[in-house]
Design an enzyme around this catalytic site. Structure first.
Site, PDB file in Angstrom:
ATOM      1  N   ILE A 251      46.532  17.264  43.251  1.00  0.00           N
ATOM      2  CA  ILE A 251      47.041  16.155  44.056  1.00  0.00           C
ATOM      3  C   ILE A 251      46.502  14.905  43.356  1.00  0.00           C
ATOM      4  CG2 ILE A 251      47.018  15.006  46.295  1.00  0.00           C
ATOM      5  CD1 ILE A 251      46.594  17.692  47.613  1.00  0.00           C
ATOM      6  N   PRO A 252      47.337  14.223  42.581  1.00  0.00           N
ATOM      7  CA  PRO A 252      46.839  13.260  41.585  1.00  0.00           C
ATOM      8  C   PRO A 252      46.446  11.896  42.157  1.00  0.00           C
ATOM      9  CG  PRO A 252      49.217  13.359  41.478  1.00  0.00           C
ATOM     10  CD  PRO A 252      48.803  14.396  42.499  1.00  0.00           C
ATOM     11  N   CYS A 253      45.373  11.871  42.931  1.00  0.00           N
ATOM     12  CA  CYS A 253      44.930  10.613  43.520  1.00  0.00           C
ATOM     13  C   CYS A 253      44.410   9.641  42.467  1.00  0.00           C
ATOM     14  CB  CYS A 253      43.880  10.860  44.595  1.00  0.00           C
ATOM     15  SG  CYS A 253      42.431  11.780  44.039  1.00  0.00           S
ATOM     16  N   HIS A 254      44.121  10.136  41.249  1.00  0.00           N
ATOM     17  CA  HIS A 254      43.655   9.240  40.190  1.00  0.00           C
ATOM     18  C   HIS A 254      44.762   8.301  39.707  1.00  0.00           C
ATOM     19  CE1 HIS A 254      45.404  12.767  38.134  1.00  0.00           C
ATOM     20  NE2 HIS A 254      45.708  11.935  37.161  1.00  0.00           N
TER      21      HIS A 254
END
Length: 291
Positions: A251-254
């Site tokens: 889950i690419p919160c970056h």
């Protein structure tokens, strides 16, 4: 690799070397050059180049290339929405968009959340990745945790705090193959979608689903993410949900940064966030050139 020429005028050699080193890093930023590449181009040892660069530029070559990558990320954001779909327009496929292609999210039910994981059998291990040690934990219904670790000893305590009533089983190496798939940009997969089983409020789940739609190498602000969800006034709440993400990278919160282009906070450290953004940006640039 062509050698870099520099001015041998008395008193100016070191300055000229660092000047040409900077020119090289700027010209090859998309390839994420290593210290060894730069040292070879300048005909210097790595240790001497490192000392010279820090003395004249104030930062290491690695930090300098990270900053260049960050500036490129800011430019992508400033370019607006079309950039966010760049990887789709290029027709990128395979490992470099692996998690965009095979990740689905299956949230826990409210009852399961309240029960603290009672009845769940969670298998976990700590694996090595290119971004440091990671905790990988799975249930029969999917991956429930991916956490970068500062201290490997904190892994089980983190799981126990999140699922106090689950049965935790440590199986050394159980996540090694999955870790290889996730962090190998050249890997291919023909298997079924990888399921994520995470727990959170309905709003958090909505935010995490929205994050899965952000293309590989794309960036957007918290406000833009809120707008994509149809919640234009909820940037702060969206930011809190982004920060609560239990599954790093997948889950690419970056990929969410501040509107002014600053990185913003990151649960696993801003330096690692910059590394993740820079790594994706470099591979996206490489595939763009190949396309």
């Amino acid at each position: 690799m062509d050698a870099i020429l520099f001015d041998d005028a008395e008193g100016g050699r070191d300055y000229a070397r660092v000047r040409d080193a900077i020119r090289y890093l700027v010209a090859h930023a998309g390839d994420q050059p290593q210290l060894a590449d730069l040292a070879a181009a300048l005909y210097l040892s790595e240790s001497r180049l490192q000392r010279l660069f820090i003395r004249w530029a104030g930062v290491s070559p690695k930090r300098f290339i990270q900053q260049l990558t960050c500036e490129a990320a800011k430019a992508r954001l400033a370019a607006g929405a079309p950039v966010l779909s760049l990887s789709h327009e290029l027709g990128l496929s395979g490992g470099s968009r692996l998690h965009d292609l095979f990740v689905t999210l299956e949230a826990m039910t409210p009852g399961e959340y309240r029960q603290g994981g009672a009845g769940l059998d969670i298998v976990w291990s700590v694996e090595a990745s290119r971004f440091g040690p990671v905790l990988l934990a799975s249930t029969a219904r999917g991956v429930c945790a991916l956490q970068f670790l500062a201290d490997e000893g904190e892994a089980e305590a983190w799981l126990r705090a999140r699922w106090p009533r689950a049965a935790l089983r440590h199986v050394a190496g159980q996540g090694r193959e999955l870790c290889g798939r996730l962090f190998d940009p050249l890997a291919e997969t023909d298997g079924p979608p990888l399921a994520l089983r995470v727990q959170g409020s309905n709003f958090q789940i909505q935010v995490w689903r929205a994050l899965l739609a952000v293309p590989y190498g794309g960036l957007l602000s918290y406000g833009q993410l809120a707008e994509k969800m149809g919640r234009p006034g909820a940037a702060r709440a969206v930011g809190n949900a982004v920060g609560a993400n239990p599954v790093a990278w997948l889950i690419p919160c970056h990929r969410v940064i501040r509107a002014e282009g600053a990185l913003g906070g990151y649960r696993w450290g801003e330096e690692r966030k910059l590394d993740l953004i820079g790594w994706e940006s470099a591979r996206l640039s490489r595939e763009e050139a190949m396309a």
